[in-house]
Scaffold this active site. Structure first.
Site, PDB file in Angstrom:
ATOM      1  N   CYS A  77       0.805  -1.236   0.000  1.00  0.00           N
ATOM      2  CA  CYS A  77       0.000   0.000   0.000  1.00  0.00           C
ATOM      3  C   CYS A  77       0.830   1.274   0.000  1.00  0.00           C
ATOM      4  CB  CYS A  77      -0.924   0.012   1.213  1.00  0.00           C
ATOM      5  SG  CYS A  77       0.019   0.079   2.755  1.00  0.00           S
ATOM      6  N   ASP A 122       2.371   2.551   2.605  1.00  0.00           N
ATOM      7  CA  ASP A 122       2.360   3.229   3.902  1.00  0.00           C
ATOM      8  C   ASP A 122       3.688   3.017   4.643  1.00  0.00           C
ATOM      9  OD1 ASP A 122      -0.144   4.332   3.654  1.00  0.00           O
ATOM     10  OD2 ASP A 122      -1.153   2.548   4.399  1.00  0.00           O
ATOM     11  N   CYS A 143      -0.559  -5.421   6.787  1.00  0.00           N
ATOM     12  CA  CYS A 143      -0.400  -4.183   7.567  1.00  0.00           C
ATOM     13  C   CYS A 143       0.174  -4.494   8.946  1.00  0.00           C
ATOM     14  CB  CYS A 143      -1.738  -3.487   7.745  1.00  0.00           C
ATOM     15  SG  CYS A 143      -2.718  -3.374   6.247  1.00  0.00           S
TER      16      CYS A 143
HETATM   17 FE1  FES Z   1      -1.298   0.441   4.389  1.00  0.00          FE
HETATM   18 FE2  FES Z   1      -2.711  -0.993   6.083  1.00  0.00          FE
HETATM   19  S1  FES Z   1      -3.317  -0.352   4.123  1.00  0.00           S
HETATM   20  S2  FES Z   1      -0.724  -0.214   6.367  1.00  0.00           S
END
Ligand code: FES
Length: 131
Positions: free
Chosen positions: A33, A35, A103
């Protein structure tokens, strides 16, 4: 999507923030993702983690797993923290949606990265002290 326990922790996460001046900082990015997760550890001279904090741009699952992981490693040795299994975090939470498992791995990986940085720093200090 999330169970009640996960939602409760998400609404009141523990250990959010940073530890100023520590060399034990780990950063990892989630390839799925994009992140980012950052973990800060305060490790004493006996290799015990006396404090742990995190910051993330991740989702609820990332926040909740980091809150739980940082709670679990406080008071543990570096070696014990490295042995923390991601499944232990998921089991503690009573499960996560399968699409959110990736995640929850961020916290564990960031802890490992922070410990790596800490060990590199320690090795540098030891080398310097031998001179
Ligand atoms: Fe990116 Fe959960 S969607 S850490």
């Amino acid at each position: 999507m999330y169970n009640k326990k996960v939602m409760d922790i998400f609404l009141h996460p523990k250990n959010v923030g940073e530890i100023k001046g520590t060399k034990a900082v780990g950063t990892v990015g989630n390839q799925t993702c994009g992140d980012i997760m950052k973990i800060y550890l305060d490790i004493n001279k006996n290799d015990v983690i006396v404090d742990a904090k995190f910051k993330t741009f991740g989702c609820a699952a990332a926040i909740v797993s980091s809150s739980v992981a940082t709670e679990m490693i406080k008071g543990k040795t570096v070696q014990e923290a490295l042995a923390l299994d991601n499944q232990t975090i998921i089991d503690y939470l009573g499960g996560l949606p399968s699409q959110k498992i990736h995640c929850s791995v961020l916290a564990k990986e960031a802890i490992e990265d922070a410990i790596n940085h800490y060990r590199k720093y320690q090795a540098k200090v030891e080398k310097k002290n031998k001179k």
